[in-house]
Design an enzyme around this catalytic site. Structure first.
Site, mmCIF file in Angstrom:
data_model
loop_
_atom_site.group_PDB
_atom_site.id
_atom_site.type_symbol
_atom_site.label_atom_id
_atom_site.label_comp_id
_atom_site.label_asym_id
_atom_site.label_seq_id
_atom_site.Cartn_x
_atom_site.Cartn_y
_atom_site.Cartn_z
ATOM 1 C CG LEU A 1 -30.262 12.201 23.602
ATOM 2 C CD1 LEU A 1 -31.429 12.323 22.657
ATOM 3 C CD2 LEU A 1 -29.856 10.789 23.771
ATOM 4 N N GLY B 1 -32.097 14.399 31.812
ATOM 5 C CA GLY B 1 -33.123 13.668 32.542
ATOM 6 C C GLY B 1 -32.625 12.320 33.019
ATOM 7 C CG HIS C 1 -32.551 19.633 26.832
ATOM 8 N ND1 HIS C 1 -33.808 19.512 26.274
ATOM 9 C CD2 HIS C 1 -31.663 19.513 25.803
ATOM 10 C CE1 HIS C 1 -33.688 19.349 24.959
ATOM 11 N NE2 HIS C 1 -32.405 19.335 24.652
ATOM 12 C CB SER C 2 -32.020 15.848 26.023
ATOM 13 O OG SER C 2 -31.958 14.818 25.086
ATOM 14 C CE1 TYR C 3 -27.529 9.339 28.440
ATOM 15 C CE2 TYR C 3 -26.404 10.690 30.065
ATOM 16 C CZ TYR C 3 -26.659 9.461 29.508
ATOM 17 O OH TYR C 3 -26.049 8.330 30.017
#
Length: 368
Positions: free
Chosen positions: A368, A216, A212-214
């Site tokens: 994030l 990635g 998820h998010s960071y």
């Protein structure tokens, strides 16, 4: 960690703790007066009402500190669920730590390294720790939407070994003023340590990553550093509102082709779930997550992710062999395109505006 993402992470972790006062808050969920009901919703013991952020209308800072103290208890509660309800074990890193050296940890199923299939879960940046997607959802919605527990349950049911990363645990005793932990100085370093000391040595020939998010960003960093092994062993990468960047992280042809063939990103937007989204700035296939809220994307796209992983695993097993990776490396990603290939960097559609506003659900920049 690259300078761009180092600065991004520092910026995102900034909060309103300047001038923070010392308050004495309860140390357990029960002492706070809350419990989780059978639907995984946090409720007040006395009133059975949901959590109320505003206990003092005239003192937002106090409300925020209370919320963060409760959040720390939630972290310990999720750790407990991972260990006692889902039978995962806590594994300390670095593996060669001295007896007086600070350590981080992650969670792993007992048989993870002996399974042929392995599922790796990587959360975003900020206050979240192992087993969480969004602490705010755990407090204000339910455990299923805010944690990785449904993903763990699915993985176990499907025969996967499980690794749950803890990429934000980077300082001694998880304290902001603590000593940096060797080989876990940041999210990328933490995951690199887990990969080299555990994933590489596992028996798994079929590995799936959900991030998820960071997370990635962390995943793309891994792919770049271990692209040959990813082509051989990783059959799918499922991302939710990822903020990775092929240009800032310098992914080459082999990395790009890997994402084209085996990756998918479920992005926050107003479109229906799984609606294909056109992008001139990202090589990873992107679809709608079925929600415009950044922190909700993992839960809203969960069943689509399970379907994607199952299909990709079937493709791999039916083909009998992995496709060979492309050869060659580019110095610049602009050589074959007029657009600079950047994945979905931080936008208001991804980082929901109420994460930075003062509202009854908590106002910190959470993850994030």
């Amino acid at each position: 960690m690259g300078s761009f993402f180092g600065k991004l992470r520092i910026c995102l972790m900034a909060d309103s703790k300047e001038g923070e006062e010392k308050d004495e808050f309860p140390k357990t969920l029960e002492d706070f007066g809350f419990y989780f009901n059978e639907d995984g919703q946090m409720r007040d013991f006395k009133t059975d009402e949901p959590f109320n952020f505003v206990v003092d209308p005239d003192n937002h800072k106090y409300n925020q500190r209370r919320y963060e103290a409760l959040g720390n208890i939630i972290t310990e509660h999720v750790y407990q669920l991972l260990e006692e309800k889902h039978n995962l074990k806590k594994v300390k890193i670095p593996v060669d730590a001295e007896c007086d050296e600070p350590t981080s940890f992650f969670y792993m199923s007992e048989d993870a390294l002996d399974k042929d299939k392995l599922l790796i879960l990587i959360h975003g940046n900020g206050v979240v720790r192992a087993g969480q997607w969004a602490r705010r959802l755990i407090i204000n919605d339910c455990l299923d939407s805010g944690t990785q527990l449904p993903f763990i349950d699915w993985g176990v049911k499907e025969g996967y070994g499980i690794i749950v990363a803890n990429t934000n645990y980077n300082k001694a005793e998880d304290h902001k003023h603590g000593e940096e932990i060797r080989r876990s100085e940041g999210p990328e370093e933490h995951m690199e340590c887990v990969w080299k000391n555990f994933v590489e040595k596992s028996k798994a020939s079929a590995i799936a990553v959900v991030a998820h998010s960071y997370g990635g960003v962390v995943t793309l960093d891994l792919v770049i550093n271990h692209v040959d092994e990813f082509w051989k062993r990783v059959f799918a990468v499922a991302l939710t509102d990822s903020v990775h960047s092929f240009s800032h992280q310098y992914g080459d042809d082999s990395v790009i082709e890997f994402y084209k063939q085996r990756g998918k990103n479920w992005a926050s937007c107003l479109d229906e779930l799984d609606t294909p989204l056109e992008s001139q700035s990202d090589f990873c296939p992107t679809v709608a997550a079925g929600t415009e809220k950044h922190e909700y994307t993992s839960y809203s796209s969960m069943h689509s992710i399970f379907k994607f992983l199952s299909e990709k695993y079937k493709e791999m097993t039916e083909s009998g062999e992995k496709e060979s990776k492309p050869s060659g490396r580019r110095n610049s990603l602009k050589e074959d395109t007029d657009q600079e290939p950047m994945s979905q960097d931080v936008t208001s559609s991804q980082i929901d505006v109420d994460m930075n506003s003062q509202n009854p659900e908590g106002s910190q920049k959470e993850e994030l």
